[in-house]
Enzyme design. Sequence first.
Site, mmCIF file in Angstrom:
data_model
loop_
_atom_site.group_PDB
_atom_site.id
_atom_site.type_symbol
_atom_site.label_atom_id
_atom_site.label_comp_id
_atom_site.label_asym_id
_atom_site.label_seq_id
_atom_site.Cartn_x
_atom_site.Cartn_y
_atom_site.Cartn_z
ATOM 1 N N GLU A 30 -6.574 -6.999 -0.710
ATOM 2 C CA GLU A 30 -7.182 -8.031 0.459
ATOM 3 C C GLU A 30 -8.422 -7.217 1.121
ATOM 4 O OE1 GLU A 30 -4.799 -5.155 3.349
ATOM 5 O OE2 GLU A 30 -3.055 -5.768 2.782
ATOM 6 N N GLU B 106 0.923 -0.959 0.094
ATOM 7 C CA GLU B 106 0.477 0.098 0.127
ATOM 8 C C GLU B 106 0.729 1.736 -0.250
ATOM 9 O OE1 GLU B 106 -2.622 -0.431 3.041
ATOM 10 O OE2 GLU B 106 -4.125 -1.732 1.714
HETATM 11 C C1 GLA Z 1 -4.136 -2.813 5.417
HETATM 12 C C2 GLA Z 1 -2.554 -3.532 5.238
HETATM 13 C C3 GLA Z 1 -2.404 -4.760 6.287
HETATM 14 C C4 GLA Z 1 -3.075 -4.553 7.256
HETATM 15 C C5 GLA Z 1 -5.155 -4.339 7.261
HETATM 16 C C6 GLA Z 1 -5.727 -3.727 9.144
HETATM 17 O O1 GLA Z 1 -4.539 -3.230 4.020
HETATM 18 O O2 GLA Z 1 -2.472 -3.843 3.825
HETATM 19 O O3 GLA Z 1 -0.846 -5.095 6.566
HETATM 20 O O4 GLA Z 1 -2.800 -3.911 7.889
HETATM 21 O O5 GLA Z 1 -4.830 -2.733 6.403
HETATM 22 O O6 GLA Z 1 -5.804 -5.125 9.013
#
Ligand code: GLA
Length: 783
Positions: free
Chosen positions: A261, A188
């Site tokens: 995700e 990210e």
């Molecule tokens: C983001 C991150 C993950 C995690 C989620 C929340 O999307 O990429 O590693 O921290 O948030 O659980």
Amino acid sequence: MTQNIQRRRLLLGAAGAAIAMNAPLAGAAQPRFAIGENDFLLDGKPFQVRCGEMHFARVPREYWSHRLKAIKAMGLNTVCAYLFWNYHEWREGKYRWEGQRDAVEFCRLAQAEGLWVILRPGPYACAEWEMGGLPWWLLKAPGDKFLRSRAPEYVQPARRWMAEVGRVLGPMQITHGGPILMVQVENEYGFFGEDLEYMRVMRKALLDGGFDVPLFQCNPTNAVAKTHIPELFSVANFGSDPAAGFKALQSVQKGPLMCGEYYSGWFDTWGAPHRRGDNARAIQDIDAMLNANGSFSLYMAHGGTTFGLWGGCDRPFRPDTTSYDYDAPISEAGWLGEKFRTYRECLLRHLQPGESPSPAPGKMPVMAIPAFALSETAPVFANLPQQAIQEASPRPIEEYDISRGLISYTVTVPAGPAGLLQAAKVRDLAWVYADGRMVGTMDTRYRRFSVELPARTKDTVVEILLYTIARVNFGVEVHDRKGLHGPVTFRSKGGAPQELKDWQIRAIDFDADAELPPLRWQAARAKGPAFWRGSFNAAKSADTFLDMSSWGQGIVWINGRCLGRYWSIGPTQTMYLPGPWIKVGRNEVVVLDLTGPRASRIAGLTAPVLDELHPERDLVRPPSTVRPRLAGLQPVHAGQFADGPATQDVKFSEAARGRQLCLEVVDTFDGKPNAAIAELALLDANGQPLNQSAWTIAYASSEEARKEDGSALNAINGQATDYWHTAYSNGARTSGPARLVLDLGAPADVAGLRYTPRQGPAGVTGRIKRYRVYVGDKLVSED
Ligand code: GLA
């Protein structure tokens, strides 16, 4: 002919061969896994990735196979795994891959269960893991902007790490007969920065490390376009609105659509309500993604437990609980309940030709343990190392090569009237003693860095015991140096501040695996911070949940192995203790408790308690009577946001200087009185976000604290998925406009703001329409 068409359809084959449209893979053997124009291709055939995330560090090794079987049985075909750099290189240059850290064995077991693997080696991960997976020793270098940048003090060790990952896991790629299909670069990054060159450098580090499968990057829907580069395939992360996520991907690339995700639930932080995922919506979204020929990775399929001291921390400072149950379909202890059943039912409808359902594994045995007493104690002060560091003024612990733990600071304060002892900064919690008597606490959650010292008739030894909890895992705030930061001053009433010099610093460094130091045990009860020891006899080894509700705050060890942190403010009240870590016969339990237990006994329960808050057990915090004082003030800006979930930047007509900023809600798009904010960042004159590490919430007109975690801190924690929501349950509704006042810790020039509305489909409550902004040094005061 068909071969040629097939080749031309490949967008991304082996990692190096970016857009095959311009660079055909002439003569190269077709890779087993590739990224086509509309599909992932496995052995040349379209392949939908139905992936579930599980972190092997969060699951006892003895149970890896069990959990992988459950993932497969749920109807998934791939498992996604982060590697946490600091887990493998806690001390610079000393890589560890044994036991719980054996990533190769995890891949082998996944392959044996018929699962493919997606690997996410960082270097930054996030994941509610200490410092987002970055090693603490990076912080020995000065500065607070070099992590996740092209600065050599970051890039060099990160490249070494990627080379090490390549050495160890390269052979596990599909191109070498292993199960790894794809590898993620960074995590990210678009949510954090915009230096495309940095992404290229990180990509190259993986290529140089020997990775030859497709490489990709993930970003929240809002940030997909920001750091997309043609050399890296993009996937979108979200917990709702798959159509928007997929649209964002289509706007930057041709290729299969994938959610990197999809959130099945959410993580918990100490002191905030337990989170739950919306099951019906998740099933609907997953169904929709698969029907649209999309792929996804469920975050989390199985969350597990953040054993040891590996828990992370939301910004500005909200440490994560040890349980990482995440309300995932496979529970913390691997139980398969209703949620699992509904996911499975949905996913089995989407099996591809040749796939067949696999059976769900049985439940691991569970047992109760009758309450046992911990009657031996080892007070912390009597067990600190003899050897002390002598310092004029305390510096962050990283500079003393201390990684984390308990740190005692002593200094002599001369006789004199009462006054205020003030440190520049305290990370994280500290208990302050004057000649052995507790006089107060310091607490980074509220930026409470001072205590009142009573009048003294003689020289007085002040001892400050500091406890580190976790380094922030998100945002620039990952530059989270621990300890008591000087200068520390003392100011008598009416006098000028005097710097306190000549400190003695002693530390119990808990290091990578929190091995216990040699302790001198006594039979008597202890007062104040102490280790406690007791044991229980087990006739068998089975899972249990240690009930820590009568303790204060600290750490638990079982047979010398660090189980994790507890804090009876909740919401987690129990600690998952896996059966394989229990011996038949006598088992020794050691508890470090910083505040002292209400009863020094522990029982093992047959079910976890994850959702019981007890704010009354927290360190004392004076009740707040703070109110906004805006009368007579002109807003520095007034405007109207756009409807929808998109992040929006607003530029003020001119920068305003002040220590506080108030966002006042005039009305909302749904016309209801509630307001919500997913994220609020403030921008400098160049449109760059201000560092948030010193921020606190000075005032929130109300916060929803029962039905959901609508805490105002959610508006500044960097996570777009959660949000500040004004109170609506229990009849709690404040009159007047919804207001949020941020305290920036020090005056700053604010030239604009970046607002991320509450995410989700049209019609969610709280999206702000018209608003006003005030900036000043004293926008709030005590009643
Ligand atoms: C983001 C991150 C993950 C995690 C989620 C929340 O999307 O990429 O590693 O921290 O948030 O659980």
